[in-house]
Design an enzyme around this catalytic site. Sequence first.
Site, PDB file in Angstrom:
ATOM      1  N   LYS A  83       4.746   1.669  -6.216  1.00 47.91           N
ATOM      2  CA  LYS A  83       1.979   1.023  -6.051  1.00 47.91           C
ATOM      3  C   LYS A  83       1.997   1.001  -6.127  1.00 47.91           C
ATOM      4  O   LYS A  83       0.515   1.213  -6.504  1.00 47.91           O
ATOM      5  CB  LYS A  83       2.927   1.732  -3.852  1.00 47.91           C
ATOM      6  CG  LYS A  83       1.648   1.419  -2.882  1.00 47.91           C
ATOM      7  CD  LYS A  83       0.496   1.656  -3.145  1.00 47.91           C
ATOM      8  CE  LYS A  83       0.924   3.285  -2.994  1.00 47.91           C
ATOM      9  NZ  LYS A  83       0.914   4.018  -1.748  1.00 47.91           N
TER      10      LYS A  83
ATOM     11  N   GLU B 240     -21.264  14.235  -3.294  1.00 53.49           N
ATOM     12  CA  GLU B 240     -22.610  14.045  -2.222  1.00 53.49           C
ATOM     13  C   GLU B 240     -23.092  14.503  -0.806  1.00 53.49           C
ATOM     14  O   GLU B 240     -23.556  15.381  -0.453  1.00 53.49           O
ATOM     15  CB  GLU B 240     -24.252  14.496  -3.300  1.00 53.49           C
ATOM     16  CG  GLU B 240     -24.445  13.994  -3.232  1.00 53.49           C
ATOM     17  CD  GLU B 240     -24.942  12.884  -4.474  1.00 53.49           C
ATOM     18  OE1 GLU B 240     -26.860  14.075  -4.542  1.00 53.49           O
ATOM     19  OE2 GLU B 240     -25.481  12.609  -5.633  1.00 53.49           O
TER      20      GLU B 240
ATOM     21  N   CYS C 160       6.038   4.892  -3.322  1.00 55.42           N
ATOM     22  CA  CYS C 160       4.614   5.311  -3.646  1.00 55.42           C
ATOM     23  C   CYS C 160       4.535   5.216  -5.214  1.00 55.42           C
ATOM     24  O   CYS C 160       3.212   4.234  -5.566  1.00 55.42           O
ATOM     25  CB  CYS C 160       4.228   7.241  -3.133  1.00 55.42           C
ATOM     26  SG  CYS C 160       4.969   7.668  -1.778  1.00 55.42           S
TER      27      CYS C 160
ATOM     28  N   CYS D  84      10.102   6.891  -3.025  1.00 57.34           N
ATOM     29  CA  CYS D  84       8.606   7.292  -3.195  1.00 57.34           C
ATOM     30  C   CYS D  84       8.545   7.245  -4.709  1.00 57.34           C
ATOM     31  O   CYS D  84       7.766   6.405  -4.889  1.00 57.34           O
ATOM     32  CB  CYS D  84       8.250   8.438  -3.010  1.00 57.34           C
ATOM     33  SG  CYS D  84       7.043   9.407  -4.111  1.00 57.34           S
TER      34      CYS D  84
ATOM     35  N   GLU E  53      -1.986  -2.304   1.199  1.00 61.01           N
ATOM     36  CA  GLU E  53      -2.135  -1.985   0.561  1.00 61.01           C
ATOM     37  C   GLU E  53      -1.393  -3.359  -0.261  1.00 61.01           C
ATOM     38  O   GLU E  53      -1.905  -3.449  -1.445  1.00 61.01           O
ATOM     39  CB  GLU E  53      -0.945  -0.528   0.001  1.00 61.01           C
ATOM     40  CG  GLU E  53      -1.907   0.585   0.856  1.00 61.01           C
ATOM     41  CD  GLU E  53      -0.149   1.972  -0.098  1.00 61.01           C
ATOM     42  OE1 GLU E  53      -1.490   2.721  -0.176  1.00 61.01           O
ATOM     43  OE2 GLU E  53       0.464   1.846  -0.061  1.00 61.01           O
TER      44      GLU E  53
ATOM     45  N   GLY F 268       6.736  -2.182   9.349  1.00 59.21           N
ATOM     46  CA  GLY F 268       7.080  -0.199   9.452  1.00 59.21           C
ATOM     47  C   GLY F 268       8.917  -0.357   9.171  1.00 59.21           C
ATOM     48  O   GLY F 268       8.734  -1.570   8.196  1.00 59.21           O
TER      49      GLY F 268
ATOM     50  N   TYR G 204      -0.102   0.922   6.559  1.00 58.21           N
ATOM     51  CA  TYR G 204      -0.393   1.353   5.010  1.00 58.21           C
ATOM     52  C   TYR G 204       0.481   0.617   4.292  1.00 58.21           C
ATOM     53  O   TYR G 204       0.065  -0.276   3.554  1.00 58.21           O
ATOM     54  CB  TYR G 204       0.490   2.428   5.209  1.00 58.21           C
ATOM     55  CG  TYR G 204       0.317   3.957   5.679  1.00 58.21           C
ATOM     56  CD1 TYR G 204      -0.309   4.461   5.215  1.00 58.21           C
ATOM     57  CD2 TYR G 204       0.502   4.323   6.659  1.00 58.21           C
ATOM     58  CE1 TYR G 204      -0.724   5.978   4.825  1.00 58.21           C
ATOM     59  CE2 TYR G 204       0.248   5.269   6.986  1.00 58.21           C
ATOM     60  CZ  TYR G 204      -0.460   6.218   6.278  1.00 58.21           C
ATOM     61  OH  TYR G 204      -1.296   7.598   6.638  1.00 58.21           O
ATOM     62  N   ILE G 205       1.905  -0.488   3.830  1.00 58.37           N
ATOM     63  CA  ILE G 205       2.123  -1.095   3.297  1.00 58.37           C
ATOM     64  C   ILE G 205       1.642  -3.034   3.479  1.00 58.37           C
ATOM     65  O   ILE G 205       1.203  -2.808   2.475  1.00 58.37           O
ATOM     66  CB  ILE G 205       3.735  -1.277   3.468  1.00 58.37           C
ATOM     67  CG1 ILE G 205       4.369   0.506   3.228  1.00 58.37           C
ATOM     68  CG2 ILE G 205       4.514  -2.169   3.118  1.00 58.37           C
ATOM     69  CD1 ILE G 205       6.298   0.450   3.652  1.00 58.37           C
TER      70      ILE G 205
ATOM     71  N   HIS H  63     -24.689  15.936  -7.987  1.00 56.85           N
ATOM     72  CA  HIS H  63     -25.487  14.828  -7.644  1.00 56.85           C
ATOM     73  C   HIS H  63     -25.806  14.187  -9.417  1.00 56.85           C
ATOM     74  O   HIS H  63     -25.694  15.466 -11.142  1.00 56.85           O
ATOM     75  CB  HIS H  63     -26.977  15.062  -7.949  1.00 56.85           C
ATOM     76  CG  HIS H  63     -28.119  13.312  -7.810  1.00 56.85           C
ATOM     77  ND1 HIS H  63     -27.456  12.940  -6.549  1.00 56.85           N
ATOM     78  CD2 HIS H  63     -29.066  13.516  -8.743  1.00 56.85           C
ATOM     79  CE1 HIS H  63     -28.539  12.192  -7.535  1.00 56.85           C
ATOM     80  NE2 HIS H  63     -29.472  12.478  -8.348  1.00 56.85           N
TER      81      HIS H  63
HETATM   82  P1  NDP Z   1       3.594   1.788   9.578  1.00 54.84           P
HETATM   83  O1  NDP Z   1       3.589   2.033  11.067  1.00 54.84           O
HETATM   84  O2  NDP Z   1       1.797   1.962   8.703  1.00 54.84           O
HETATM   85  O3  NDP Z   1       2.472   0.446  10.227  1.00 54.84           O
HETATM   86  C1  NDP Z   1       3.502  -0.643  10.878  1.00 54.84           C
HETATM   87  C2  NDP Z   1       2.683  -2.210  11.502  1.00 54.84           C
HETATM   88  O4  NDP Z   1       3.563  -3.565  11.386  1.00 54.84           O
HETATM   89  C3  NDP Z   1       1.699  -1.499  12.300  1.00 54.84           C
HETATM   90  O5  NDP Z   1       0.812  -2.247  12.108  1.00 54.84           O
HETATM   91  C4  NDP Z   1       1.944  -2.206  13.449  1.00 54.84           C
HETATM   92  O6  NDP Z   1       1.711  -2.428  14.658  1.00 54.84           O
HETATM   93  C5  NDP Z   1       3.175  -3.835  12.982  1.00 54.84           C
HETATM   94  N1  NDP Z   1       4.349  -4.329  13.450  1.00 54.84           N
HETATM   95  C6  NDP Z   1       5.055  -3.059  14.050  1.00 54.84           C
HETATM   96  N2  NDP Z   1       6.302  -3.982  14.749  1.00 54.84           N
HETATM   97  C7  NDP Z   1       5.484  -5.290  14.058  1.00 54.84           C
HETATM   98  C8  NDP Z   1       5.612  -6.370  15.401  1.00 54.84           C
HETATM   99  N3  NDP Z   1       7.307  -6.201  15.708  1.00 54.84           N
HETATM  100  N4  NDP Z   1       5.792  -7.464  14.977  1.00 54.84           N
HETATM  101  C9  NDP Z   1       4.435  -7.509  13.417  1.00 54.84           C
HETATM  102  N5  NDP Z   1       3.741  -6.302  14.002  1.00 54.84           N
HETATM  103  C10 NDP Z   1       4.589  -4.995  13.801  1.00 54.84           C
HETATM  104  O7  NDP Z   1       4.692   0.715   9.019  1.00 54.84           O
HETATM  105  P2  NDP Z   1       4.941   0.490   7.610  1.00 54.84           P
HETATM  106  O8  NDP Z   1       5.789  -0.002   6.746  1.00 54.84           O
HETATM  107  O9  NDP Z   1       3.256   0.238   6.397  1.00 54.84           O
HETATM  108  O10 NDP Z   1       4.631   1.780   6.431  1.00 54.84           O
HETATM  109  C11 NDP Z   1       5.450   2.803   6.993  1.00 54.84           C
HETATM  110  C12 NDP Z   1       5.343   3.894   6.346  1.00 54.84           C
HETATM  111  O11 NDP Z   1       5.725   4.442   4.849  1.00 54.84           O
HETATM  112  C13 NDP Z   1       4.165   4.613   7.712  1.00 54.84           C
HETATM  113  O12 NDP Z   1       4.462   5.257   8.498  1.00 54.84           O
HETATM  114  C14 NDP Z   1       3.572   5.245   6.488  1.00 54.84           C
HETATM  115  O13 NDP Z   1       4.222   6.922   6.953  1.00 54.84           O
HETATM  116  C15 NDP Z   1       4.335   5.528   4.922  1.00 54.84           C
HETATM  117  N6  NDP Z   1       2.926   4.954   3.597  1.00 54.84           N
HETATM  118  C16 NDP Z   1       2.631   6.131   3.463  1.00 54.84           C
HETATM  119  C17 NDP Z   1       1.431   5.534   2.099  1.00 54.84           C
HETATM  120  C18 NDP Z   1       0.632   6.612   2.348  1.00 54.84           C
HETATM  121  O14 NDP Z   1       1.022   7.477   2.295  1.00 54.84           O
HETATM  122  N7  NDP Z   1      -0.495   5.269   0.737  1.00 54.84           N
HETATM  123  C19 NDP Z   1       2.053   4.375   1.634  1.00 54.84           C
HETATM  124  C20 NDP Z   1       3.051   3.323   2.817  1.00 54.84           C
HETATM  125  C21 NDP Z   1       3.540   4.133   3.291  1.00 54.84           C
HETATM  126  P3  NDP Z   1       0.530  -1.067  15.501  1.00 54.84           P
HETATM  127  O15 NDP Z   1      -0.217  -0.866  14.555  1.00 54.84           O
HETATM  128  O16 NDP Z   1       0.374  -2.218  16.735  1.00 54.84           O
HETATM  129  O17 NDP Z   1       2.063  -0.836  16.037  1.00 54.84           O
END
Ligand code: NDP
Length: 457
Positions: free
Chosen positions: A51, A444, A48, A43, A184, A265, A180-181, A439
């Site tokens: 970022k 609101e 976080c 983080c 963002e 992920g 998320y990542i 307002h």
């Molecule tokens: P996420 O789980 O949010 O997203 C992973 C993405 O990768 C999904 O869209 C998923 O698709 C896709 N994916 C998974 N496997 C494959 C594959 N083999 N080929 C292509 N696409 C694939 O993970 P992130 O890495 O973005 O973030 C990790 C964690 O970190 C989050 O779960 C969150 O908890 C935390 N985080 C929180 C933030 C915040 O609070 N603002 C900011 C950044 C991270 P599908 O949707 O189809 O499964």
Amino acid sequence: MSKYDYDLFTIGAGSGGVRASRMAASYGARVGVAEEYRVGGTCVIRGCVPKKLFVYASEFGHAFEDAKGFGWSAKEVNFSWKSLIENKDNEIDRLNGIYIRNLKNAGADIFQSRATVKDEHTIHLEAEDRDVTAEKILIATGGAPWVDETVPGHELGVTSNEAFHLEELPKHVVVAGGGYIAIEFACIFRGLGCEVCLVYRGEDILRYFDTDISVQVHSEMTRHGIRVITQSLFTEIEDIGGGQKRVQLSNGTHIDTDMVFWAVGRKPATKGLGLENAGVELGKGGAVKVDDYSKSSVDSIYAVGDVTDRVNLTPVAIREGAAFAETCFNNNPTKTDYTFIPKAVFSQPPVGSVGYAEHEARHEFKNVDIYKTNFRPMKHTLSGSDERMLMKLVVDADSDRVLGCHIVGEGAAEMIQCLAIAVKAGLKKKDFDDTVALHPTAAEELVTMREKYKPNL
Ligand code: NDP
């Protein structure tokens, strides 16, 4: 006198590990903490916090445009990636120092070393090549970015870890993922002026969120000039020379780019930790299996945060760390409450969300009312931007309880933190209606939505 060197030894000094260690020490425990990279964890060091600093930086890209409608003109606007990185690094160094001081002030011993588990009570410190023992061991090693190693040339891509230290800002970026990542960073790079293409395997991005959020974020990203390709995967990445990479997609097309960014992920960081030596059971993706009190299958070994793959968010890891310390060192068995956790995606505009998405509510409750509005925020009447704002309330029609609230638009993350109090407290739609509006604000709308949404069937 205990027969162990420490009452608690924590492996991993991120949000969860540090909170647990500091609290345990405050309850009188003798605490040791090992960290192989930098105290502060994902983080603070490469998640976080940096970022969000990047998000602020990239929002100026849009703000300069918006300012024109308010009479501002600037002769020349320049952006220095090098300055951003330097300033960000200074801030991260400062925070890293605070985390180290806080741990030391609490009385914990910090070991700058990779640590592995030798048995139920023994930890091996690699940097010092020696063992230490502890009555309890806490695994708080977090997670690490995952890349799809079945894709030829996958190693030509970077992950969020490297993105915080790029020597130069790329001109063109292709991002894999729709979570998320991916969202963002796609927005960060676009705001900083890069050409961005996002490739997502599913039907629409942010699929864990309410569908209206997915649709709105997709549309706002497109409006900002991000190319979003859905239902496609990377099939190969090639180095085509001159610093360029060619990404082949499963839809038969290809994209040439300066940088390929994997955001598909994260996986729990348990590889090589030696947990099998102590008999700790691992679950899907290598996550440490734990009970409601964060205890693993071994009585003396606990785990908190992303390494357990429960809800992978910093404040949740902190809660789990605190609950662990309460349970084990303050004689106060405490479980973490996972209900109504507010979430934000720092897209541009950002997302704030708490509680049930519409589809989840329709699955769990018999009668669900939806209130929603989609409007052009006042600021953009002069900025000339077409940006829209979405607000949505999901209500249990039988009890009138507000089950969920979802916002896309400026200030969404800030609003949702406060709204989460109301939603978690179980307030009713009538309580929202009875609250006088403030307002002129965008928020609101949350207390003035009276008409139930009727879909055009
Ligand atoms: P996420 O789980 O949010 O997203 C992973 C993405 O990768 C999904 O869209 C998923 O698709 C896709 N994916 C998974 N496997 C494959 C594959 N083999 N080929 C292509 N696409 C694939 O993970 P992130 O890495 O973005 O973030 C990790 C964690 O970190 C989050 O779960 C969150 O908890 C935390 N985080 C929180 C933030 C915040 O609070 N603002 C900011 C950044 C991270 P599908 O949707 O189809 O499964």
